[in-house]
Write a protein that holds these residues in place. Structure first.
Motif, PDB file in Angstrom:
ATOM      1  N   GLY A  11       0.816  -1.206   0.000  1.00 23.61           N
ATOM      2  CA  GLY A  11       0.000   0.000   0.000  1.00 23.61           C
ATOM      3  C   GLY A  11       0.851   1.259   0.000  1.00 23.61           C
ATOM      4  O   GLY A  11       0.528   2.249  -0.667  1.00 23.61           O
ATOM      5  N   ARG A  12       1.940   1.220   0.741  1.00 19.45           N
ATOM      6  CA  ARG A  12       2.842   2.364   0.784  1.00 19.45           C
ATOM      7  C   ARG A  12       3.527   2.568  -0.569  1.00 19.45           C
ATOM      8  O   ARG A  12       3.702   3.694  -1.028  1.00 19.45           O
ATOM      9  CB  ARG A  12       3.897   2.158   1.881  1.00 19.45           C
ATOM     10  N   ARG A  13       3.911   1.439  -1.188  1.00 18.84           N
ATOM     11  CA  ARG A  13       4.521   1.512  -2.520  1.00 18.84           C
ATOM     12  C   ARG A  13       3.559   2.178  -3.506  1.00 18.84           C
ATOM     13  O   ARG A  13       3.940   3.067  -4.271  1.00 18.84           O
ATOM     14  CB  ARG A  13       4.854   0.100  -3.007  1.00 18.84           C
ATOM     15  N   ASP A  14       2.291   1.746  -3.462  1.00 15.26           N
ATOM     16  CA  ASP A  14       1.291   2.296  -4.375  1.00 15.26           C
ATOM     17  C   ASP A  14       1.074   3.784  -4.131  1.00 15.26           C
ATOM     18  O   ASP A  14       0.944   4.567  -5.082  1.00 15.26           O
ATOM     19  CB  ASP A  14      -0.043   1.557  -4.213  1.00 15.26           C
ATOM     20  N   TYR A  15       1.043   4.185  -2.868  1.00 14.33           N
ATOM     21  CA  TYR A  15       0.786   5.596  -2.573  1.00 14.33           C
ATOM     22  C   TYR A  15       1.929   6.475  -3.065  1.00 14.33           C
ATOM     23  O   TYR A  15       1.703   7.592  -3.536  1.00 14.33           O
ATOM     24  CB  TYR A  15       0.558   5.806  -1.080  1.00 14.33           C
ATOM     25  N   LYS A  16       3.138   5.976  -2.960  1.00 19.45           N
ATOM     26  CA  LYS A  16       4.276   6.736  -3.473  1.00 19.45           C
ATOM     27  C   LYS A  16       4.158   6.897  -4.992  1.00 19.45           C
ATOM     28  O   LYS A  16       4.476   7.955  -5.541  1.00 19.45           O
ATOM     29  CB  LYS A  16       5.583   6.023  -3.107  1.00 19.45           C
ATOM     30  N   LEU A  17       3.689   5.842  -5.665  1.00 21.79           N
ATOM     31  CA  LEU A  17       3.485   5.917  -7.113  1.00 21.79           C
ATOM     32  C   LEU A  17       2.389   6.936  -7.444  1.00 21.79           C
ATOM     33  O   LEU A  17       2.510   7.712  -8.403  1.00 21.79           O
ATOM     34  CB  LEU A  17       3.101   4.541  -7.663  1.00 21.79           C
ATOM     35  N   ILE A  18       1.338   6.926  -6.645  1.00 22.71           N
ATOM     36  CA  ILE A  18       0.226   7.862  -6.853  1.00 22.71           C
ATOM     37  C   ILE A  18       0.704   9.301  -6.702  1.00 22.71           C
ATOM     38  O   ILE A  18       0.340  10.180  -7.494  1.00 22.71           O
ATOM     39  CB  ILE A  18      -0.924   7.558  -5.868  1.00 22.71           C
ATOM     40  N   ARG A  19       1.521   9.558  -5.688  1.00 24.28           N
ATOM     41  CA  ARG A  19       2.028  10.920  -5.486  1.00 24.28           C
ATOM     42  C   ARG A  19       2.918  11.337  -6.650  1.00 24.28           C
ATOM     43  O   ARG A  19       2.873  12.481  -7.103  1.00 24.28           O
ATOM     44  CB  ARG A  19       2.822  11.010  -4.169  1.00 24.28           C
ATOM     45  N   ARG A  20       3.728  10.400  -7.156  1.00 26.55           N
ATOM     46  CA  ARG A  20       4.586  10.708  -8.313  1.00 26.55           C
ATOM     47  C   ARG A  20       3.719  11.045  -9.525  1.00 26.55           C
ATOM     48  O   ARG A  20       4.031  11.969 -10.282  1.00 26.55           O
ATOM     49  CB  ARG A  20       5.483   9.515  -8.627  1.00 26.55           C
ATOM     50  N   ALA A  21       2.638  10.281  -9.679  1.00 24.65           N
ATOM     51  CA  ALA A  21       1.746  10.499 -10.829  1.00 24.65           C
ATOM     52  C   ALA A  21       1.051  11.854 -10.726  1.00 24.65           C
ATOM     53  O   ALA A  21       0.996  12.607 -11.703  1.00 24.65           O
ATOM     54  CB  ALA A  21       0.714   9.374 -10.907  1.00 24.65           C
ATOM     55  N   ASP A  26       4.193  11.860 -13.556  1.00 22.52           N
ATOM     56  CA  ASP A  26       5.110  10.774 -13.911  1.00 22.52           C
ATOM     57  C   ASP A  26       4.357   9.646 -14.619  1.00 22.52           C
ATOM     58  O   ASP A  26       3.595   8.902 -14.002  1.00 22.52           O
ATOM     59  CB  ASP A  26       5.782  10.252 -12.635  1.00 22.52           C
ATOM     60  N   GLN A  27       4.583   9.515 -15.922  1.00 26.50           N
ATOM     61  CA  GLN A  27       3.883   8.501 -16.699  1.00 26.50           C
ATOM     62  C   GLN A  27       4.293   7.081 -16.303  1.00 26.50           C
ATOM     63  O   GLN A  27       3.497   6.149 -16.387  1.00 26.50           O
ATOM     64  CB  GLN A  27       4.138   8.712 -18.192  1.00 26.50           C
ATOM     65  N   HIS A  28       5.541   6.924 -15.877  1.00 30.22           N
ATOM     66  CA  HIS A  28       5.996   5.595 -15.460  1.00 30.22           C
ATOM     67  C   HIS A  28       5.253   5.134 -14.205  1.00 30.22           C
ATOM     68  O   HIS A  28       5.022   3.938 -14.012  1.00 30.22           O
ATOM     69  CB  HIS A  28       7.502   5.610 -15.202  1.00 30.22           C
ATOM     70  N   ALA A  29       4.860   6.083 -13.364  1.00 24.33           N
ATOM     71  CA  ALA A  29       4.120   5.735 -12.144  1.00 24.33           C
ATOM     72  C   ALA A  29       2.747   5.168 -12.504  1.00 24.33           C
ATOM     73  O   ALA A  29       2.308   4.175 -11.929  1.00 24.33           O
ATOM     74  CB  ALA A  29       3.975   6.975 -11.256  1.00 24.33           C
ATOM     75  N   TYR A  30       2.078   5.810 -13.468  1.00 26.55           N
ATOM     76  CA  TYR A  30       0.796   5.274 -13.937  1.00 26.55           C
ATOM     77  C   TYR A  30       0.980   3.872 -14.505  1.00 26.55           C
ATOM     78  O   TYR A  30       0.196   2.962 -14.237  1.00 26.55           O
ATOM     79  CB  TYR A  30       0.199   6.191 -15.017  1.00 26.55           C
ATOM     80  N   ALA A  31       2.005   3.714 -15.308  1.00 29.60           N
ATOM     81  CA  ALA A  31       2.265   2.428 -15.949  1.00 29.60           C
ATOM     82  C   ALA A  31       2.541   1.346 -14.905  1.00 29.60           C
ATOM     83  O   ALA A  31       2.099   0.201 -15.054  1.00 29.60           O
ATOM     84  CB  ALA A  31       3.439   2.548 -16.912  1.00 29.60           C
ATOM     85  N   GLU A  32       3.267   1.710 -13.838  1.00 27.12           N
ATOM     86  CA  GLU A  32       3.564   0.734 -12.789  1.00 27.12           C
ATOM     87  C   GLU A  32       2.294   0.307 -12.051  1.00 27.12           C
ATOM     88  O   GLU A  32       2.113  -0.879 -11.739  1.00 27.12           O
ATOM     89  CB  GLU A  32       4.581   1.316 -11.799  1.00 27.12           C
ATOM     90  N   LEU A  33       1.425   1.258 -11.761  1.00 29.10           N
ATOM     91  CA  LEU A  33       0.165   0.926 -11.088  1.00 29.10           C
ATOM     92  C   LEU A  33      -0.654  -0.030 -11.960  1.00 29.10           C
ATOM     93  O   LEU A  33      -1.223  -1.009 -11.472  1.00 29.10           O
ATOM     94  CB  LEU A  33      -0.641   2.202 -10.804  1.00 29.10           C
ATOM     95  N   LEU A  34      -0.707   0.269 -13.256  1.00 26.28           N
ATOM     96  CA  LEU A  34      -1.438  -0.588 -14.183  1.00 26.28           C
ATOM     97  C   LEU A  34      -0.808  -1.976 -14.211  1.00 26.28           C
ATOM     98  O   LEU A  34      -1.509  -2.997 -14.166  1.00 26.28           O
ATOM     99  CB  LEU A  34      -1.441   0.039 -15.572  1.00 26.28           C
ATOM    100  N   HIS A  35       0.519  -2.012 -14.261  1.00 31.38           N
ATOM    101  CA  HIS A  35       1.235  -3.293 -14.319  1.00 31.38           C
ATOM    102  C   HIS A  35       0.957  -4.150 -13.084  1.00 31.38           C
ATOM    103  O   HIS A  35       0.742  -5.364 -13.193  1.00 31.38           O
ATOM    104  CB  HIS A  35       2.733  -3.031 -14.447  1.00 31.38           C
ATOM    105  N   HIS A  36       0.924  -3.522 -11.919  1.00 30.75           N
ATOM    106  CA  HIS A  36       0.741  -4.267 -10.671  1.00 30.75           C
ATOM    107  C   HIS A  36      -0.644  -4.911 -10.573  1.00 30.75           C
ATOM    108  O   HIS A  36      -0.794  -5.985  -9.980  1.00 30.75           O
ATOM    109  CB  HIS A  36       0.949  -3.350  -9.462  1.00 30.75           C
ATOM    110  N   TYR A  37      -1.666  -4.254 -11.138  1.00 27.10           N
ATOM    111  CA  TYR A  37      -3.031  -4.715 -10.881  1.00 27.10           C
ATOM    112  C   TYR A  37      -3.828  -5.149 -12.107  1.00 27.10           C
ATOM    113  O   TYR A  37      -4.971  -5.600 -11.971  1.00 27.10           O
ATOM    114  CB  TYR A  37      -3.811  -3.612 -10.143  1.00 27.10           C
TER     115      TYR A  37
END
Length: 201
Positions: A11-21, A26-37
């Motif tokens: 959950g913490r990893r995801d929130y950090k990605l959300i803040r980056r997005a 940060d387009q890579h952050a969106y892509a990572e969230l999509l990749h994870h789920y």
């Protein structure tokens, strides 16, 4: 906003990605969230709809809605919980609409002949909806045209011509795993382009 102590490491990893997005686009952050789920969400949609094509469409819709409303997410609970709730509600709405359309097409009691749809069930759109749908399709084609030729070909075969994965492997002479991986990458590019578009699908 501080990260809730109740969140797991994931959950913490995801929130950090959300803040980056949100904070840096940060387009890579969106892509990572999509990749994870993506896979987990797809299989949940598949279980609910029992239809691979519907499941894929609904999965993409869910991510689209989540990314569009990402600013509304709060770290009081896991991003995955929020995302899957959006997906579930969207799927239920879709299935309810499809069910109503199917009942209307079957001409259940209480309906007059004038109530019967004159179009196929999946074409049950009023003029305004038809216009909106045509604009969405037009925008999608414009977006796909911006992709690299290889990814453009994959998207066209999969979504415009509705080829199966197996048909794509034969058409492009590629292994199945490669086709799936490259289609996933192509979808990431699509999300990035759409997010930066002034119009939204």
């Amino acid at each position: 906003m501080e990260i809730s102590r109740n969140l797991t490491e994931k959950g913490r990893r995801d929130y950090k990605l959300i803040r980056r997005a949100l904070d840096h686009g940060d387009q890579h952050a969106y892509a990572e969230l999509l990749h994870h789920y993506y896979d987990g969400l797809y299989f949940m949609m598949l279980k609910m709809t029992q239809n691979p094509h519907d499941a894929e469409d609904l999965t993409i819709e869910a991510f689209g809605k989540a990314f569009k409303n990402l600013h509304q997410y709060t770290p009081e609970f896991a991003f995955s919980t929020w995302l899957f709730k959006i997906a579930t509600n969207n799927c239920i709405d879709y299935m309810r609409t499809r069910s109503k359309t199917a009942r209307a097409a079957d001409g259940l009691p209480g309906q007059t002949e004038e109530d019967q749809p004159t179009r196929l069930p999946d074409e049950n759109l009023d003029p305004e909806e038809q216009f909106i749908r045509s604009q969405k399709i037009k925008l999608m084609h414009e977006v796909v045209d911006k992709l690299k030729p290889h990814y453009k070909k994959l998207i066209e075969l999969r979504y415009f011509k509705e080829y199966s994965y197996e048909e794509i492997t034969k058409e492009l002479n590629l292994p199945l795993g490669t086709v799936k991986a490259q289609l996933f990458r192509a979808r990431e590019f699509l999300y990035n382009i759409l997010k930066n578009s002034k119009e939204r699908i």
